[in-house]
Design an enzyme around this catalytic site. Structure first.
Site, PDB file in Angstrom:
ATOM      1  N   ASP A   1       0.839  -1.215   0.000  1.00 38.65           N
ATOM      2  CA  ASP A   1       0.000   0.000   0.000  1.00 38.65           C
ATOM      3  C   ASP A   1       0.871   1.262   0.000  1.00 38.65           C
ATOM      4  OD1 ASP A   1       0.957   0.197   2.579  1.00 38.65           O
ATOM      5  OD2 ASP A   1      -1.020   0.226   3.541  1.00 38.65           O
TER       6      ASP A   1
ATOM      7  N   ALA B   1       4.032  -7.653   4.748  1.00 36.53           N
ATOM      8  CA  ALA B   1       3.261  -6.425   4.958  1.00 36.53           C
ATOM      9  C   ALA B   1       2.848  -6.337   6.423  1.00 36.53           C
ATOM     10  CB  ALA B   1       2.029  -6.426   4.067  1.00 36.53           C
ATOM     11  N   ALA B   2       3.162  -5.221   7.046  1.00 35.20           N
ATOM     12  CA  ALA B   2       2.829  -5.039   8.468  1.00 35.20           C
ATOM     13  C   ALA B   2       3.107  -3.595   8.858  1.00 35.20           C
ATOM     14  CB  ALA B   2       3.690  -5.967   9.338  1.00 35.20           C
TER      15      ALA B   2
ATOM     16  N   TYR C   1       2.612  -5.086  19.507  1.00 36.57           N
ATOM     17  CA  TYR C   1       3.283  -5.555  18.287  1.00 36.57           C
ATOM     18  C   TYR C   1       3.749  -7.005  18.444  1.00 36.57           C
ATOM     19  CZ  TYR C   1       6.814  -5.886  14.593  1.00 36.57           C
ATOM     20  OH  TYR C   1       7.560  -6.290  13.515  1.00 36.57           O
TER      21      TYR C   1
ATOM     22  N   ASN D   1      17.530  -8.196  15.128  1.00 34.32           N
ATOM     23  CA  ASN D   1      17.632  -6.788  14.716  1.00 34.32           C
ATOM     24  C   ASN D   1      18.193  -6.684  13.296  1.00 34.32           C
ATOM     25  OD1 ASN D   1      17.486  -6.750  17.730  1.00 34.32           O
ATOM     26  ND2 ASN D   1      17.536  -4.556  17.373  1.00 34.32           N
TER      27      ASN D   1
ATOM     28  N   PHE E   1      21.287   5.486  24.413  1.00 26.35           N
ATOM     29  CA  PHE E   1      20.325   5.523  25.509  1.00 26.35           C
ATOM     30  C   PHE E   1      20.809   4.579  26.603  1.00 26.35           C
ATOM     31  CE2 PHE E   1      17.331   6.172  21.737  1.00 26.35           C
ATOM     32  CZ  PHE E   1      17.433   7.558  21.797  1.00 26.35           C
TER      33      PHE E   1
ATOM     34  N   ARG F   1      22.620  -6.558  21.263  1.00 20.84           N
ATOM     35  CA  ARG F   1      21.635  -7.039  20.296  1.00 20.84           C
ATOM     36  C   ARG F   1      22.290  -7.987  19.314  1.00 20.84           C
ATOM     37  NH1 ARG F   1      19.039  -4.813  23.529  1.00 20.84           N
ATOM     38  NH2 ARG F   1      17.274  -3.377  23.307  1.00 20.84           N
TER      39      ARG F   1
ATOM     40  N   ASP G   1      13.147  -0.542  27.180  1.00 18.10           N
ATOM     41  CA  ASP G   1      14.268  -1.219  26.524  1.00 18.10           C
ATOM     42  C   ASP G   1      14.587  -2.541  27.212  1.00 18.10           C
ATOM     43  OD1 ASP G   1      15.402  -0.244  24.260  1.00 18.10           O
ATOM     44  OD2 ASP G   1      17.211   0.524  25.214  1.00 18.10           O
TER      45      ASP G   1
HETATM   46  C1  UD2 Z   1      13.899  -4.171  18.039  1.00 15.42           C
HETATM   47  C2  UD2 Z   1      13.012  -3.893  16.842  1.00 15.42           C
HETATM   48  C3  UD2 Z   1      11.613  -3.705  17.270  1.00 15.42           C
HETATM   49  C4  UD2 Z   1      11.135  -4.885  18.090  1.00 15.42           C
HETATM   50  C5  UD2 Z   1      12.092  -5.088  19.267  1.00 15.42           C
HETATM   51  C6  UD2 Z   1      11.706  -6.327  20.042  1.00 15.42           C
HETATM   52  C7  UD2 Z   1      14.341  -2.745  15.161  1.00 15.42           C
HETATM   53  C8  UD2 Z   1      14.622  -1.453  14.511  1.00 15.42           C
HETATM   54  N1  UD2 Z   1      13.454  -2.692  16.180  1.00 15.42           N
HETATM   55  O1  UD2 Z   1      13.958  -3.069  18.887  1.00 15.42           O
HETATM   56  O2  UD2 Z   1      10.792  -3.593  16.119  1.00 15.42           O
HETATM   57  O3  UD2 Z   1      11.060  -6.028  17.284  1.00 15.42           O
HETATM   58  O4  UD2 Z   1      13.406  -5.266  18.788  1.00 15.42           O
HETATM   59  O5  UD2 Z   1      12.582  -6.552  21.094  1.00 15.42           O
HETATM   60  O6  UD2 Z   1      14.845  -3.787  14.786  1.00 15.42           O
HETATM   61  N2  UD2 Z   1      19.647   2.907  20.831  1.00 15.42           N
HETATM   62  C9  UD2 Z   1      20.502   3.926  21.217  1.00 15.42           C
HETATM   63  N3  UD2 Z   1      20.483   5.096  20.511  1.00 15.42           N
HETATM   64  C10 UD2 Z   1      19.641   5.279  19.439  1.00 15.42           C
HETATM   65  C11 UD2 Z   1      18.758   4.236  19.065  1.00 15.42           C
HETATM   66  C12 UD2 Z   1      18.786   3.061  19.797  1.00 15.42           C
HETATM   67  O7  UD2 Z   1      21.272   3.785  22.158  1.00 15.42           O
HETATM   68  O8  UD2 Z   1      19.689   6.361  18.836  1.00 15.42           O
HETATM   69  C13 UD2 Z   1      19.685   1.648  21.589  1.00 15.42           C
HETATM   70  C14 UD2 Z   1      18.328   1.295  22.163  1.00 15.42           C
HETATM   71  O9  UD2 Z   1      18.152   1.900  23.393  1.00 15.42           O
HETATM   72  C15 UD2 Z   1      18.444  -0.223  22.241  1.00 15.42           C
HETATM   73  C16 UD2 Z   1      19.381  -0.608  21.099  1.00 15.42           C
HETATM   74  O10 UD2 Z   1      20.034   0.591  20.708  1.00 15.42           O
HETATM   75  O11 UD2 Z   1      18.996  -0.620  23.463  1.00 15.42           O
HETATM   76  C17 UD2 Z   1      18.661  -1.173  19.891  1.00 15.42           C
HETATM   77  O12 UD2 Z   1      17.587  -0.305  19.567  1.00 15.42           O
HETATM   78  P1  UD2 Z   1      16.690  -0.496  18.257  1.00 15.42           P
HETATM   79  O13 UD2 Z   1      15.627   0.536  18.305  1.00 15.42           O
HETATM   80  O14 UD2 Z   1      17.539  -0.564  17.047  1.00 15.42           O
HETATM   81  O15 UD2 Z   1      16.085  -1.967  18.392  1.00 15.42           O
HETATM   82  P2  UD2 Z   1      15.318  -2.713  19.597  1.00 15.42           P
HETATM   83  O16 UD2 Z   1      16.120  -3.929  19.881  1.00 15.42           O
HETATM   84  O17 UD2 Z   1      15.003  -1.813  20.713  1.00 15.42           O
END
Ligand code: UD2
Length: 310
Positions: free
Chosen positions: A35, A78-79, A144, A173, A205, A212, A273
């Site tokens: 979409d 799609a999601a 989600y 990730n 953060f 990850r 987190d």
């Molecule tokens: C991932 C998935 C999310 C969900 C989740 C389930 C992605 C993008 N997101 O979230 O959809 O499936 O897993 O557990 O794959 N961070 C920083 N600075 C920033 C951005 C992030 O330090 O500017 C840290 C954040 O606090 C976290 C880590 O990096 O500890 C990974 O963050 P993320 O948003 O890439 O992915 P996540 O694992 O929170």
């Protein structure tokens, strides 16, 4: 069963568009249903004319029916892939992520097609147990995650009830070219690369000790291809590397690689987190023959190159 035609829902998105390219390279006829709410025609620029594109919603029975016609495998990507949005608007996101999956399964059943569902490590929630194995009880903590788990349950039920060859892939990730760097929901690697190339500060953060399991998009594509070829009966597979990286190291490496003098700073931890995430990749290795091939350095270098040239 020899597969000639396939459908990729969400095929104009970040992961979907890479999968479409690969399927075409395998000599398959590919239809995309999207979409374009988050997908873009730019993502499909390299395959323009080679792929049938239907602009429509996964919730539109006639659009999905038309898109699936003659398909022998349906890849359902799609999601609405945002955890925060699922918290803000659970009902709306449920429509797309749960009802949409059911619509795609129904279309698949009518065609006698295989089904490969894009699920997420979000189904595991925040339990501290590591590595995450498929035998663990899933305990999602976001709408989600609950929606992806519901999708997985339907995949299993369709396999059991209708003998459909189907499986779910739990992505950890994912990162790589075409992940939207402007979205507030984009992954940390994409965010850091974008900032580092602009010479801006990188903000971690918390203390950066969180880890990850980062998996490169081409490896995720490979897992989908293997799932299409394998005999599956509704089960779920982790798709990750089995290794993890801490965010402090990630930020340092990206800042250095980009070479624009970015400084790494720390801010308050992000609410909700989780501390650590890492998959056990052995079930996917055993049953699908999947092993991630692109290590984190290589993956970052490739993604950096993409953002540099784009
Ligand atoms: C991932 C998935 C999310 C969900 C989740 C389930 C992605 C993008 N997101 O979230 O959809 O499936 O897993 O557990 O794959 N961070 C920083 N600075 C920033 C951005 C992030 O330090 O500017 C840290 C954040 O606090 C976290 C880590 O990096 O500890 C990974 O963050 P993320 O948003 O890439 O992915 P996540 O694992 O929170």
């Amino acid at each position: 069963m020899s597969i000639k035609r396939v459908l990729v829902t969400g095929g104009a998105g970040f992961i979907g568009s890479h999968l479409v390219e690969r399927l075409l390279a395998e000599g398959l006829e590919v239809t995309v249903l999207d979409d374009f709410s988050t997908g873009s025609t730019k993502n499909l620029a390299s395959v323009e004319g080679a792929v049938g594109v239907i602009r429509g919603s996964i919730l539109d029975a006639s659009a999905i029916g038309e898109a699936a016609r003659g398909a022998k495998c349906v890849f359902h990507l799609a999601a609405i892939v945002s955890v925060p949005r699922s918290v803000q608007e659970p009902l709306l996101v449920d429509e797309v992520n749960c009802r949409g999956t059911l619509m795609a399964l129904e279309a698949s059943r009518r065609e006698g097609a295989k089904f490969v569902f894009s699920s997420s490590a979000a189904v595991y929630g925040d339990s501290p147990e590591l590595p995450k194995t498929e035998a663990m009880a899933p305990e999602p903590v976001s709408p989600y995650g609950a929606q992806k788990l519901a999708g997985e349950a339907y995949v299993r039920a369709y396999a059991a009830s209708f003998g459909m060859e189907a499986c779910s892939l739990r992505y950890f990730n994912v990162y790589g070219p075409r992940q939207d760097p402007t979205s507030p929901y984009s992954g940390v690697i994409t965010k850091f690369l974008r900032s580092a190339l602009a010479g801006e500060d990188l903000t971690i953060f918390g203390d950066g000790s969180q880890t990850r399991d980062f998996v490169y998009v081409q490896d995720v594509v490979e897992a989908n291809i293997l799932a299409m070829r394998a005999r599956t009966c509704g089960e779920a597979f982790n798709v990750g590397t089995g290794a993890s990286v801490d965010i402090e190291r990630l930020a340092g490496e990206i800042a250095q690689e980009a070479g624009q003098g970015s400084i790494v700073r720390h801010a308050a931890p992000r609410a909700g987190d989780i501390e650590h995430s890492r998959c056990d990749p052995s079930r996917a290795a055993r049953d699908l023959g999947f092993r991630s091939k692109v290590g984190i350095e290589e993956g970052i270098a490739r993604t950096l190159e993409y953002f540099r040239s784009g």
